[in-house]
Design a protein around this motif. Structure first.
Motif, PDB file in Angstrom:
ATOM      1  N   THR A   1      48.622  42.091  47.091  1.00  0.00           N
ATOM      2  CA  THR A   1      47.301  41.466  47.083  1.00  0.00           C
ATOM      3  C   THR A   1      46.767  41.526  45.653  1.00  0.00           C
ATOM      4  O   THR A   1      47.224  42.343  44.838  1.00  0.00           O
ATOM      5  CB  THR A   1      46.321  42.199  48.011  1.00  0.00           C
ATOM      6  OG1 THR A   1      46.102  43.530  47.501  1.00  0.00           O
ATOM      7  CG2 THR A   1      46.859  42.277  49.438  1.00  0.00           C
ATOM      8  N   PRO A   2      45.779  40.685  45.322  1.00  0.00           N
ATOM      9  CA  PRO A   2      45.189  40.782  43.967  1.00  0.00           C
ATOM     10  C   PRO A   2      44.641  42.170  43.660  1.00  0.00           C
ATOM     11  O   PRO A   2      44.783  42.658  42.530  1.00  0.00           O
ATOM     12  CB  PRO A   2      44.083  39.723  43.998  1.00  0.00           C
ATOM     13  CG  PRO A   2      44.539  38.725  45.014  1.00  0.00           C
ATOM     14  CD  PRO A   2      45.232  39.527  46.070  1.00  0.00           C
ATOM     15  N   ASP A   3      44.022  42.816  44.650  1.00  0.00           N
ATOM     16  CA  ASP A   3      43.469  44.157  44.407  1.00  0.00           C
ATOM     17  C   ASP A   3      44.571  45.158  44.082  1.00  0.00           C
ATOM     18  O   ASP A   3      44.395  46.032  43.219  1.00  0.00           O
ATOM     19  CB  ASP A   3      42.685  44.634  45.627  1.00  0.00           C
ATOM     20  CG  ASP A   3      41.345  43.921  45.780  1.00  0.00           C
ATOM     21  OD1 ASP A   3      40.893  43.307  44.780  1.00  0.00           O
ATOM     22  OD2 ASP A   3      40.773  43.962  46.886  1.00  0.00           O
ATOM     23  N   GLU A   4      45.723  45.054  44.761  1.00  0.00           N
ATOM     24  CA  GLU A   4      46.831  45.962  44.467  1.00  0.00           C
ATOM     25  C   GLU A   4      47.346  45.754  43.045  1.00  0.00           C
ATOM     26  O   GLU A   4      47.682  46.720  42.342  1.00  0.00           O
ATOM     27  CB  GLU A   4      47.964  45.752  45.476  1.00  0.00           C
ATOM     28  CG  GLU A   4      47.649  46.277  46.865  1.00  0.00           C
ATOM     29  CD  GLU A   4      48.707  45.894  47.893  1.00  0.00           C
ATOM     30  OE1 GLU A   4      48.854  46.629  48.880  1.00  0.00           O
ATOM     31  OE2 GLU A   4      49.374  44.854  47.701  1.00  0.00           O
TER      32      GLU A   4
ATOM     33  N   GLU B   1      42.100  43.935  33.120  1.00  0.00           N
ATOM     34  CA  GLU B   1      41.762  42.738  33.883  1.00  0.00           C
ATOM     35  C   GLU B   1      42.549  41.517  33.411  1.00  0.00           C
ATOM     36  O   GLU B   1      42.990  40.695  34.221  1.00  0.00           O
ATOM     37  CB  GLU B   1      40.258  42.459  33.791  1.00  0.00           C
ATOM     38  CG  GLU B   1      39.780  41.307  34.681  1.00  0.00           C
ATOM     39  CD  GLU B   1      39.974  41.593  36.180  1.00  0.00           C
ATOM     40  OE1 GLU B   1      40.119  40.616  36.946  1.00  0.00           O
ATOM     41  OE2 GLU B   1      39.981  42.781  36.574  1.00  0.00           O
ATOM     42  N   THR B   2      42.752  41.396  32.097  1.00  0.00           N
ATOM     43  CA  THR B   2      43.504  40.242  31.592  1.00  0.00           C
ATOM     44  C   THR B   2      44.955  40.297  32.048  1.00  0.00           C
ATOM     45  O   THR B   2      45.527  39.285  32.465  1.00  0.00           O
ATOM     46  CB  THR B   2      43.437  40.192  30.059  1.00  0.00           C
ATOM     47  OG1 THR B   2      42.071  40.071  29.651  1.00  0.00           O
ATOM     48  CG2 THR B   2      44.228  39.001  29.522  1.00  0.00           C
ATOM     49  N   ASP B   3      45.550  41.493  31.982  1.00  0.00           N
ATOM     50  CA  ASP B   3      46.925  41.628  32.461  1.00  0.00           C
ATOM     51  C   ASP B   3      47.030  41.241  33.931  1.00  0.00           C
ATOM     52  O   ASP B   3      47.973  40.553  34.351  1.00  0.00           O
ATOM     53  CB  ASP B   3      47.411  43.069  32.277  1.00  0.00           C
ATOM     54  CG  ASP B   3      47.708  43.395  30.828  1.00  0.00           C
ATOM     55  OD1 ASP B   3      47.748  42.463  30.001  1.00  0.00           O
ATOM     56  OD2 ASP B   3      47.881  44.585  30.518  1.00  0.00           O
ATOM     57  N   ALA B   4      46.055  41.704  34.722  1.00  0.00           N
ATOM     58  CA  ALA B   4      46.080  41.402  36.155  1.00  0.00           C
ATOM     59  C   ALA B   4      45.919  39.907  36.399  1.00  0.00           C
ATOM     60  O   ALA B   4      46.616  39.317  37.234  1.00  0.00           O
ATOM     61  CB  ALA B   4      44.993  42.185  36.878  1.00  0.00           C
ATOM     62  N   GLU B   5      44.993  39.280  35.666  1.00  0.00           N
ATOM     63  CA  GLU B   5      44.788  37.845  35.857  1.00  0.00           C
ATOM     64  C   GLU B   5      46.018  37.051  35.419  1.00  0.00           C
ATOM     65  O   GLU B   5      46.404  36.078  36.075  1.00  0.00           O
ATOM     66  CB  GLU B   5      43.556  37.386  35.073  1.00  0.00           C
ATOM     67  CG  GLU B   5      42.231  37.844  35.681  1.00  0.00           C
ATOM     68  CD  GLU B   5      41.040  37.245  34.948  1.00  0.00           C
ATOM     69  OE1 GLU B   5      41.208  36.180  34.326  1.00  0.00           O
ATOM     70  OE2 GLU B   5      39.960  37.853  35.010  1.00  0.00           O
ATOM     71  N   LEU B   6      46.641  37.463  34.317  1.00  0.00           N
ATOM     72  CA  LEU B   6      47.846  36.766  33.871  1.00  0.00           C
ATOM     73  C   LEU B   6      48.944  36.845  34.923  1.00  0.00           C
ATOM     74  O   LEU B   6      49.586  35.835  35.250  1.00  0.00           O
ATOM     75  CB  LEU B   6      48.351  37.389  32.557  1.00  0.00           C
ATOM     76  CG  LEU B   6      47.680  36.946  31.268  1.00  0.00           C
ATOM     77  CD1 LEU B   6      48.136  37.830  30.110  1.00  0.00           C
ATOM     78  CD2 LEU B   6      48.003  35.479  30.959  1.00  0.00           C
ATOM     79  N   PHE B   7      49.153  38.041  35.463  1.00  0.00           N
ATOM     80  CA  PHE B   7      50.210  38.187  36.460  1.00  0.00           C
ATOM     81  C   PHE B   7      49.883  37.382  37.713  1.00  0.00           C
ATOM     82  O   PHE B   7      50.763  36.686  38.258  1.00  0.00           O
ATOM     83  CB  PHE B   7      50.414  39.664  36.820  1.00  0.00           C
ATOM     84  CG  PHE B   7      51.578  39.890  37.738  1.00  0.00           C
ATOM     85  CD1 PHE B   7      52.860  40.060  37.234  1.00  0.00           C
ATOM     86  CD2 PHE B   7      51.412  39.896  39.123  1.00  0.00           C
ATOM     87  CE1 PHE B   7      53.949  40.241  38.080  1.00  0.00           C
ATOM     88  CE2 PHE B   7      52.486  40.074  39.981  1.00  0.00           C
ATOM     89  CZ  PHE B   7      53.764  40.244  39.455  1.00  0.00           C
ATOM     90  N   CYS B   8      48.654  37.473  38.194  1.00  0.00           N
ATOM     91  CA  CYS B   8      48.283  36.745  39.416  1.00  0.00           C
ATOM     92  C   CYS B   8      48.383  35.240  39.223  1.00  0.00           C
ATOM     93  O   CYS B   8      48.808  34.514  40.139  1.00  0.00           O
ATOM     94  CB  CYS B   8      46.874  37.140  39.856  1.00  0.00           C
ATOM     95  SG  CYS B   8      46.761  38.822  40.522  1.00  0.00           S
ATOM     96  N   GLU B   9      47.989  34.752  38.047  1.00  0.00           N
ATOM     97  CA  GLU B   9      48.101  33.321  37.783  1.00  0.00           C
ATOM     98  C   GLU B   9      49.569  32.900  37.656  1.00  0.00           C
ATOM     99  O   GLU B   9      49.970  31.848  38.142  1.00  0.00           O
ATOM    100  CB  GLU B   9      47.345  32.969  36.500  1.00  0.00           C
ATOM    101  CG  GLU B   9      45.841  33.031  36.624  1.00  0.00           C
ATOM    102  CD  GLU B   9      45.284  31.900  37.467  1.00  0.00           C
ATOM    103  OE1 GLU B   9      45.834  30.783  37.404  1.00  0.00           O
ATOM    104  OE2 GLU B   9      44.317  32.126  38.206  1.00  0.00           O
TER     105      GLU B   9
ATOM    106  N   THR C   1      47.021  35.371  45.305  1.00  0.00           N
ATOM    107  CA  THR C   1      45.682  34.888  45.624  1.00  0.00           C
ATOM    108  C   THR C   1      45.052  35.710  46.738  1.00  0.00           C
ATOM    109  O   THR C   1      45.728  36.452  47.455  1.00  0.00           O
ATOM    110  CB  THR C   1      45.728  33.417  46.065  1.00  0.00           C
ATOM    111  OG1 THR C   1      46.448  33.325  47.309  1.00  0.00           O
ATOM    112  CG2 THR C   1      46.427  32.553  45.013  1.00  0.00           C
ATOM    113  N   ALA C   2      43.748  35.550  46.893  1.00  0.00           N
ATOM    114  CA  ALA C   2      43.029  36.281  47.937  1.00  0.00           C
ATOM    115  C   ALA C   2      43.452  35.829  49.328  1.00  0.00           C
ATOM    116  O   ALA C   2      43.511  36.627  50.269  1.00  0.00           O
ATOM    117  CB  ALA C   2      41.521  36.099  47.755  1.00  0.00           C
ATOM    118  N   SER C   3      43.775  34.537  49.476  1.00  0.00           N
ATOM    119  CA  SER C   3      44.161  34.029  50.797  1.00  0.00           C
ATOM    120  C   SER C   3      45.598  34.382  51.154  1.00  0.00           C
ATOM    121  O   SER C   3      45.943  34.542  52.326  1.00  0.00           O
ATOM    122  CB  SER C   3      43.966  32.514  50.850  1.00  0.00           C
ATOM    123  OG  SER C   3      44.730  31.881  49.838  1.00  0.00           O
TER     124      SER C   3
END
Length: 741
Positions: A357-360, A368-376, A381-383
């Protein structure tokens, strides 16, 4: 339904078995029996039907059916009182699985696991299916209802059951055992010839027609299965014809598999298949054979297209295999389960080890930037894309992310690489999927061949080490040198089951690849030993075919062949290709004749449905076109030679290494039991004390050379010296060339 007499079986015997899948069912209230003579004799003695359940340890729906039905006391009472219930691990007994899966597909038009079959005491099937829910739902008959109906029919309509069993067994025999000609044999009336020379293009064209040009892969709907043999066909046809469409479909498929959820973007390696059209959500088990054959296709793509991403996929996958599927002493384990324990619920759930999940992601990466880069990058996504969580899929390019985040591309790459490492470390703390630690000879052969090929293509010594360690592991534990017999399965010092054609063929190919990669003649000698047993145990001259089970093996209701590609390549196809390759070293053997006869026997089948028989079609093309023979007279292959051949796509390449001197070659011939050097080695010593290269194609040979570029230029038809042959097509003597020597 009459009251039962004493149950035919009085206890569950699976605790005596080594198969992890069978042992998973050892605590069931069902009195499971392994497939053995004791169980079959019990059915005959009590004149009761057999309930046969076939699955494997990483099979998700096998676990579901166990939880719903086989762990249920009421279901167990029905099975124990009225049947001899037999449980089979399809990975250990592919012969049994092949017979009853064929019946299921013939009768229902579909197949899969768990496979459920009801048999007469003689082993003849009269009712088949796959997964059954305990109670009827959504149009599916309930397992309890099926059992009660079979019990009633066995008592009241036995003649109809016996008639159906005979018909279905005859149909299976027609499908699996018989070959064209009179009485199942290849007679003069059949006048068989090998497939026509355009079979390769015919197969490639069929692959293009079935290709999903939008999402990659084959088929316009889900699920999406990897089809490595089809990709090899496309690569060879592209090389042969220059047709761009073949290469396009190959690269679209490789790109889709590398980007989607089939691939484990955090830990490397491939899952079994994807349940959807666009490769997003996989069936999460990881099988050794997939992680052998899919990287082999990526190696082909790398040599053809030169895309470094394909090489990275291979490297990451082999790192996964080395880390998670390798025995401490060298062999390769069979599978990782799809399910693992959910840390929050304690329940075993499919995919729990792999999804995020994004939170994990934020908790692990903190920045935060590292997390956003990986998620993108990986579409977290949240869904979610899988039950509210996410199987990573590569969704955005590094260049796109760099623009969006106003960063340099190099910084984005570095951040993503660091994020993957940290997420991998965090994932290692999760409860792990179960591992099936049996070592199967055939599957090891597939992995050995891929490791050896990776060593030759990528120049990494560790891959050759992996290949040789596994080959030696299997030889030591599963090969009986005195009896010249191969067993299929090793686990915890227990060896069992006579090897099948796939075990012999896949292992022989792996041993031959180890010889090519290392120049160790002992690996070639072993490949030849195994090939002799392929001829002795599986070749049937009268029928003109190679059977899947050995002549000295168990007598089943039919003797199957394995002609089509399934989750593994056709055992017959790999055997034919390997025999053709080994013919070069023992030209007095009948290997080429066997290969030609097998291909002639099944020519109509190959030409009628080439895509289902891609490996055999590749073998037919090798017979028709011959191999590119590359004889290397040297102690070690120079790095620039390896790199030159790795940089080009030579799909029919055969490396024939030999010592640089004739004295050294004599020692090799003694090791192989040969009186004379085969033509691929004869007279091809090193010249002027330097590594020397000899290249031949189509019975036409280049001059010996120290320069690999000269050899490749000749091979590509641009040699400065025209090479001719005499009227019989034999090589001319060295003196006939304007040779640098």
């Amino acid at each position: 339904m009459s009251e039962p007499s004493a149950p035919p079986t009085d206890r569950n015997r699976l605790d005596e078995e080594e198969s992890p899948y069978l042992r998973q069912h050892a605590d069931n209230p069902v009195n499971w029996q392994p497939w053995d003579e004791q169980a079959l004799e019990t059915a005959r003695e009590h004149d009761v039907p057999i309930f046969l359940s076939i699955g494997y340890s990483a099979c998700h729906w096998c676990h579901v059916m166990e939880e719903e039905s086989f762990a249920d006391e009421d279901v167990a009472d029905l099975l124990n009182d009225h049947f001899v219930p037999i449980k089979v691990d399809r990975e250990e007994r592919p012969d049994v699985d092949s017979i009853y899966m064929t019946v299921c597909q013939l009768v229902s038009g579909r197949g899969g696991w768990p496979l459920s079959a009801w048999l007469t005491p003689e082993g003849k099937p009269f009712y088949v299916g796959t997964y059954f829910p305990k109670e009827s739902k959504r149009g599916q008959p309930g397992f309890v209802d099926v059992l009660e109906n079979v019990i009633d029919s066995w008592e009241t309509d036995r003649e109809e059951i016996e008639n159906r069993a005979r018909k279905w067994t005859d149909a299976a025999r027609d499908q699996l055992e018989e070959t064209p000609g009179t009485d199942g044999a290849v007679g003069e009336s059949a006048d068989p010839t090998p497939p026509s020379s355009d079979l390769l293009e015919t197969t490639a064209d069929a692959a293009v027609r079935s290709a999903d040009r939008q999402y990659g892969g084959f088929g316009s709907d889900g699920p999406k299965f990897p089809q490595p043999s089809r990709l090899r066909v496309l690569a060879r046809a592209s090389d042969r014809t220059g047709e761009e469409t073949y290469r396009e479909v190959l690269e679209e498929t490789l790109d889709a598999m590398a980007a989607g959820g089939l691939y484990d973007h955090v830990g490397g390696g491939f899952h079994r298949y994807c349940v959807d059209r666009d490769w997003t959500v996989p069936h999460f088990e990881k099988m050794l054979y997939d992680n052998a054959e899919i990287p082999r296709a990526f190696l082909t793509g790398y040599r053809l297209a030169g895309d470094d991403r394909y090489a990275e996929v291979v490297e990451e996958t082999l790192a996964f295999v080395d880390r998670e599927l390798t025995h401490a002493e060298g062999g390769f384990f069979a599978t990782l389960d799809a399910q693992s324990e959910d840390p929050e619920t304690g329940d075993r759930e499919e995919g729990a080890f792999y999804v995020w999940t994004p939170d994990e992601v934020r908790d692990v990466l903190e920045d935060e930037t590292d997390a956003e880069l990986f998620c993108e990058r990986y579409d977290i996504t949240a869904s979610g894309n899988f039950e509210g969580e996410n199987q990573p899929n590569r969704a955005r390019s590094v260049a796109d992310l760099a623009e969006s985040f106003d960063l340099e591309e190099s910084e984005v790459r570095d951040r993503l690489a660091d994020a993957r490492e940290r997420l991998f470390a965090a994932r290692e703390e999760r409860p792990r999927p179960n591992r099936d630690e049996k070592v199967l000879a055939g599957w090891n052969g597939l992995m050995i061949a891929t490791c050896a090929e990776a060593a030759m293509t990528l120049g990494a010594d560790e891959y050759a080490r992996m290949a040789v360690d596994a080959l030696e592991f299997v030889r030591e534990r599963l090969w009986d040198a005195d009896e010249r017999r191969l067993s299929r399965r090793y686990k915890d010092d227990d060896v069992a089951i006579d090897g099948y054609l796939e075990d012999y063929a896949f292992l022989a190919r792996g041993a031959l690849a180890c010889y090519e990669a290392t120049g160790d003649v002992d690996h070639l000698a072993f490949a030849l030993d195994v090939a002799r047993e392929i001829e002795g145990e599986f070749w049937d001259e009268e029928a003109g075919t190679l059977y899947f089970t050995p002549e000295s093996g168990e007598d089943l209701v039919t003797r199957p062949q394995e002609l089509s590609d399934q989750s593994t390549p056709s055992a017959t196809g790999v055997a034919v290709e390997t025999l053709l390759a080994l013919e070069s070293f023992v030209p007095d053997a009948d290997y080429a004749e066997i290969a030609e006869t097998v291909l002639a026997t099944h020519a109509d089948r190959l030409e009628g449905s080439p895509l289902q028989h891609a490996t055999l079609c590749l073998a037919a093309d090798r017979l028709e076109s011959g191999a590119l023979e590359v004889t290397v007279a040297a102690e070690e292959v120079p790095d620039e030679w390896r790199e030159a051949f790795a940089a080009g796509h030579y799909p029919d390449r055969q490396i024939a290494r030999r010592p640089p001197t004739e004295d050294g070659l004599e020692a090799w011939l003694d090791r192989l039991g040969l009186e004379n050097a085969p033509p691929i080695w004869a007279g091809r010593e090193a010249r002027d004390g330097e590594p020397t290269l000899y290249v031949c194609r189509g019975r036409t040979c280049s001059p010996p050379t120290h320069d690999v570029d000269d050899a490749l230029e000749w091979l590509d038809g641009n040699a400065a010296v025209d090479v001719e042959t005499d009227g019989d097509g034999d090589d001319l003597e060295d003196d006939d060339f304007e040779s640098p020597f």
